[in-house]
Every structure is written in C-alpha cells, then in structure tokens.
Scaffold this motif. Structure first.
Motif, PDB file in Angstrom:
ATOM      1  N   CYS A   1      19.869  52.621  28.373  1.00 58.13           N
ATOM      2  CA  CYS A   1      20.631  51.476  28.894  1.00 58.13           C
ATOM      3  C   CYS A   1      20.016  50.989  30.211  1.00 58.13           C
ATOM      4  O   CYS A   1      19.648  51.796  31.070  1.00 58.13           O
ATOM      5  CB  CYS A   1      22.083  51.903  29.137  1.00 58.13           C
ATOM      6  SG  CYS A   1      23.078  50.648  29.968  1.00 58.13           S
ATOM      7  N   SER A   2      19.960  49.670  30.362  1.00 58.08           N
ATOM      8  CA  SER A   2      19.372  49.109  31.590  1.00 58.08           C
ATOM      9  C   SER A   2      20.266  49.358  32.808  1.00 58.08           C
ATOM     10  O   SER A   2      19.815  49.230  33.940  1.00 58.08           O
ATOM     11  CB  SER A   2      19.130  47.606  31.411  1.00 58.08           C
ATOM     12  OG  SER A   2      20.331  46.991  31.004  1.00 58.08           O
TER      13      SER A   2
ATOM     14  N   CYS B   1      26.304  50.419  29.931  1.00 52.50           N
ATOM     15  CA  CYS B   1      26.983  49.108  29.879  1.00 52.50           C
ATOM     16  C   CYS B   1      27.657  48.847  28.544  1.00 52.50           C
ATOM     17  O   CYS B   1      28.605  48.069  28.465  1.00 52.50           O
ATOM     18  CB  CYS B   1      26.004  47.993  30.226  1.00 52.50           C
ATOM     19  SG  CYS B   1      24.892  47.533  28.884  1.00 52.50           S
ATOM     20  N   GLY B   2      27.159  49.453  27.488  1.00 55.65           N
ATOM     21  CA  GLY B   2      27.757  49.233  26.168  1.00 55.65           C
ATOM     22  C   GLY B   2      27.358  47.908  25.539  1.00 55.65           C
ATOM     23  O   GLY B   2      27.687  47.637  24.387  1.00 55.65           O
ATOM     24  N   ALA B   3      26.619  47.056  26.259  1.00 57.83           N
ATOM     25  CA  ALA B   3      26.349  45.703  25.770  1.00 57.83           C
ATOM     26  C   ALA B   3      24.870  45.384  25.624  1.00 57.83           C
ATOM     27  O   ALA B   3      24.505  44.468  24.898  1.00 57.83           O
ATOM     28  CB  ALA B   3      26.989  44.689  26.713  1.00 57.83           C
ATOM     29  N   CYS B   4      23.993  46.090  26.313  1.00 59.14           N
ATOM     30  CA  CYS B   4      22.556  45.762  26.244  1.00 59.14           C
ATOM     31  C   CYS B   4      22.004  46.172  24.870  1.00 59.14           C
ATOM     32  O   CYS B   4      22.685  46.837  24.087  1.00 59.14           O
ATOM     33  CB  CYS B   4      21.796  46.442  27.386  1.00 59.14           C
ATOM     34  SG  CYS B   4      21.628  48.236  27.188  1.00 59.14           S
TER      35      CYS B   4
ATOM     36  N   CYS C   1      22.116  49.922  24.222  1.00 54.29           N
ATOM     37  CA  CYS C   1      23.481  50.405  23.944  1.00 54.29           C
ATOM     38  C   CYS C   1      23.928  49.984  22.553  1.00 54.29           C
ATOM     39  O   CYS C   1      24.495  50.785  21.807  1.00 54.29           O
ATOM     40  CB  CYS C   1      24.454  49.856  24.990  1.00 54.29           C
ATOM     41  SG  CYS C   1      24.355  50.722  26.567  1.00 54.29           S
TER      42      CYS C   1
HETATM   43 ZN   LIG Z   1      23.466  49.273  28.140  1.00 49.75          ZN
END
Ligand SMILES: [Zn+2]
Ligand SMILES: NC(=O)C1=CN([C@@H]2O[C@H](COP(=O)(O)OP(=O)(O)OC[C@H]3O[C@@H](n4cnc5c(N)ncnc54)[C@H](OP(=O)(O)O)[C@@H]3O)[C@@H](O)[C@H]2O)C=CC1
Ligand SMILES: O=C/C=C/c1ccc(O)c(O)c1
Ligand SMILES: [Zn+2]
Length: 369
Positions: free
Chosen positions: A126-127, A112-115, A118
């Motif tokens: 990553c979730s 996701c790049g955001a959790c 990440c």
């Molecule tokens: Zn992630």
C-alpha cells in the motif's frame, strides 16, 4: 505549546484519545540501548482489537531500526512486529475475534484499502502503509510495536493463531515466516521437484528451510557459518549445506537451483549466489543490508536470471502461512528470553549468535517496578 496548523491541532486532538497507559521497551538513540518507557495506546475503537502481548520475536529489522541503520528512526523507538498474545477487548463492530482468543500481529497496522495494491489484496505494498512501529499513523502518532505489554490494532491486521501452534514459537512466523513463505508461493518455489537455496541461516532463513521442506522441495543452505552445518541438516531438515566462502563447496552446487531466498542481513556481494541458479532461475531478495548491493551485470544477464525483491506478505498471506505452519508442524526454533535480557540479545543478534530467533517473554517478564 499551541499547535500551529489545523492538521497539527487535529493530530494533537487525536493523540489525546491515546489515554490508555502501557509499558514498553524503547531505544532512545543509535546506540540501540533499550530501557523501559511509559507509552500511550488509543482506546479500543469500534473496529479495534485490544491485545495483551505475551510474546514478541526480535527481528533483525528491529535491530537495523533501533541502531538507525536505515536512517529512518524516530526516537524513542518501541520496536517489535512479531507479536503474539490474547485478545482482552474488542470494539462493537469486531466480529471475527472475542476476548480470550489467541491472536497475532505482524509488520503493518494500517493501509488505505483503496489503492491498487490494497484492491489487489497486496496491502503490504500500500502506498500509505503504516508499519507496526516507527511509522506515523494517520492520527499523527508514531506507532509503537510489541516490545510492550499491550497493543490496540484494527481488526483487519490481526490474525488468528490456530490451535496447536504455540504462541512463543509461532510469534516469529508473523514477520520471518510470512516474509519467506509469501515469495516462495508467489514465485512458484513451493512444490516437489524444485531445488531452492537459502542464503543466511538466521531467523528468516531457518523458517525458509522448514517451509521449503514442508512444500516438498530440495533445499540447500548457503551460509557464512560453517558451525551451522550439522544442525541445518540434522535439526532443520536441509538437504545440503555449503559455506559461501568455500569455492569448491559453492562449485558443487553451481547451476542447480530454481530459486534462492536471500535473507542475508549484511552481505552486499551477490555475484557468488547468482552462479548457483539454473538458467532463468530467480533470486528473491528479502534481506535489507544497510549498504547498497553490488551486482555485476553479467551475473544477471547471462542465463536470463531474475532478481526480485519481496516485502513481508499480505494479511491473507499471513493467515494462510500460519494455518499452513500449524498443519505441517512448522514453528521457529527460539531462545526465549526475559525483558531484562533484550540488550544482551541485541548484541548477540548483531554477531549472528542466535539459534534461531530470540523471543521476549513479555507476558511474564515485562513489569513495572
Ligand atoms: Zn493502499
Ligand atoms: N523483506 C522483508 O519484508 C523483511 C526483511 N527482513 C530483513 O531480512 C534480513 C534478515 O533478517 P533476520 O533473519 O531476522 O536476521 P538474522 O540476523 O536472524 O539472520 C541473518 C543471517 O544473515 C547471514 N549474514 C549475516 N551477515 C552476513 C554477511 N556479511 N554476509 C552473508 N551473510 C550474512 C547470517 O547467516 P549465516 O550465519 O548462515 O551466514 C545471519 O544469521 C534483515 O536485513 C532484515 O531486516 C526481515 C524481515 C522482513
Ligand atoms: O520498504 C519498506 C520495508 C519495510 C520493512 C522491512 C522489513 C521489515 O521487517 C518490515 O517489517 C518492514
Ligand atoms: Zn521483521
């Protein structure tokens, strides 16, 4: 058939972008028998790298998956996450790669790049991680791995093959290599003066021995296979080899290890291995047996020992590992096979009969009739 929800409609629309035809090898049920299959790949997106697959290693995870030992197979399964090959096309935003580059793809193809993971550079946790095969990607399609003539992967999940590292012997590093390298680094098992044990001398285990020696450590192999003793020491560079069922050999190394990398694909009995650790020693579990582990509490509590798990590595770990491997001459010992030999290879892998990683010569042997 008409899709029944908006999400399903979007998924179908997205699937229609998968217009590129590719050839793969798929398992269709828990027999794990692989046969050729026609699959679709997405067109090369702006951030994508298209790659001709030349070599793909056979990880024991592929075998667990195609035989549905983890109860999560989505058939047909096109496995393979030790993928080495050459770039054929890049999207317009791709800056790090160009056609002709030697590259690799490992175990994941989307995050996701955001959790929190990440953001911490640990996208392997990553979730919303999408694995390279047998995983539902965000466009609703099920991912297909490297037992296939080509893949299309976001640039973020592609690593560069350093000059001097052969693609065939380097391919297994993309899963086996990083899976042992990353926890050695994370847990400080990566320098002179340390003694590390490696449980299981298979694909992961034999590269763990090589990395341990490259880090300057003392390494002892703990194996169920007496027949691997000589080559463990003479060919792979291990300092010692003990058979886990031999009480006197196990006693001789009791309480001597700072850490153990446990790569066993089937053993669930952990008790004998904890006794080999020094007080406060660490057992790093990377093997994923089908059945639950058995851990007597006193084996862990006495001596204040730590049991940690570790899954693959991040992309930056993977690039660091493969650059380190090239610099220190670390590569897998392989048996190179043709696409028509994969079923025999799977049977042999199930019996532990491989020295030490099968690699499929996809580029020369996976062809349509
Ligand atoms: Zn992630
Ligand atoms: N955590 C992660 O991110 C990853 C996990 N894995 C998992 O790691 C495990 C190893 O993978 P890989 O190296 O490819 O597999 P291999 O089959 O190549 O090697 C596994 C080794 O485990 C040992 N072993 C097998 N059965 C037993 C048993 N009953 N008791 C004790 N030891 C046993 C054998 O070594 P010996 O003959 O020396 O005893 C064997 O060679 C698999 O479960 C795989 O799914 C793989 C990749 C990534
Ligand atoms: O929990 C997830 C495990 C993922 C995983 C295990 C082993 C392996 O080889 C992978 O590529 C992923
Ligand atoms: Zn793997």
């Amino acid at each position: 058939m008409a899709p029944t929800t908006t999400a399903a409609a979007a998924a179908v629309a997205e699937q229609q972008q998968h217009t590129r035809k590719a050839l793969g090898l798929a398992a269709h049920d828990a027999s794990g028998h692989l046969t050729p299959i026609r699959i679709s790949r997405r067109n090369t997106g702006d951030d994508d790298v298209a790659m001709k697959v030349l070599y793909c290693g056979i990880c024991h995870s592929d075998l667990h998956t195609i035989k549905n030992e983890w109860r999560n197979a989505v058939y047909p399964v096109v496995a393979g996450h030790e993928i080495a090959g050459v770039v054929t096309e890049v999207g317009k935003n791709v800056e790090r790669f160009k056609a002709g580059d030697n590259v690799g793809v490992g175990c994941m193809v989307n995050t996701c790049g955001a959790c929190e993971s990440c953001r911490d550079g640990c996208e392997n946790y990553c979730s919303r991680i999408v694995f390279t095969y047998n995983s539902v990607d965000w466009d609703g399609t099920v991912t297909c791995g490297g037992y296939s003539d080509m893949v299309v992967v976001s640039e973020r999940f592609v690593v560069r093959f350093p000059a001097g590292l052969p693609l065939d012997r380097g391919a297994p590093l993309l899963c086996a290599g990083v899976t042992v390298y990353a926890p050695m680094r994370q847990h400080g098992l990566c320098g002179p003066g340390k003694h590390v044990g490696v449980v299981g001398l298979g694909g992961l285990g034999h590269v763990a021995v090589k990395f341990a020696k490259a880090f300057g450590m003392k390494v002892t192999v703990i194996s169920t296979s007496p027949g691997k003793s000589q080559e463990a020491v003479e060919r792979l560079g291990a300092d010692a080899f003990v058979v886990s069922t031999n009480a006197s050999e196990m006693k001789s190394v009791m309480g001597t290890m700072h850490g153990i990398i446990n790569t066993a694909s089937a053993s669930t009995s952990m008790h004998p291995y904890f006794a080999l650790l020094k007080p406060k020693g660490k057992m790093i579990l990377v093997g994923l047996p089908e059945k639950p582990l058995q851990i007597p509490p006193f084996a862990l509590v006495g001596g204040g020992k730590t049991l940690a798990g570790s899954c693959m590595g991040s992309i930056s770990d993977t690039q660091e590992m493969i650059d380190f491997a090239a610099e220190h001459g670390v590569a897998a010992d392989i048996e190179l096979i043709g696409a028509n030999e994969v079923n025999t290879a799977m049977e042999r892998l199930a019996k532990g009969d491989v020295r030490y990683r099968f690699v499929v010569d996809i580029g020369n042997t996976l062809k349509s009739d």
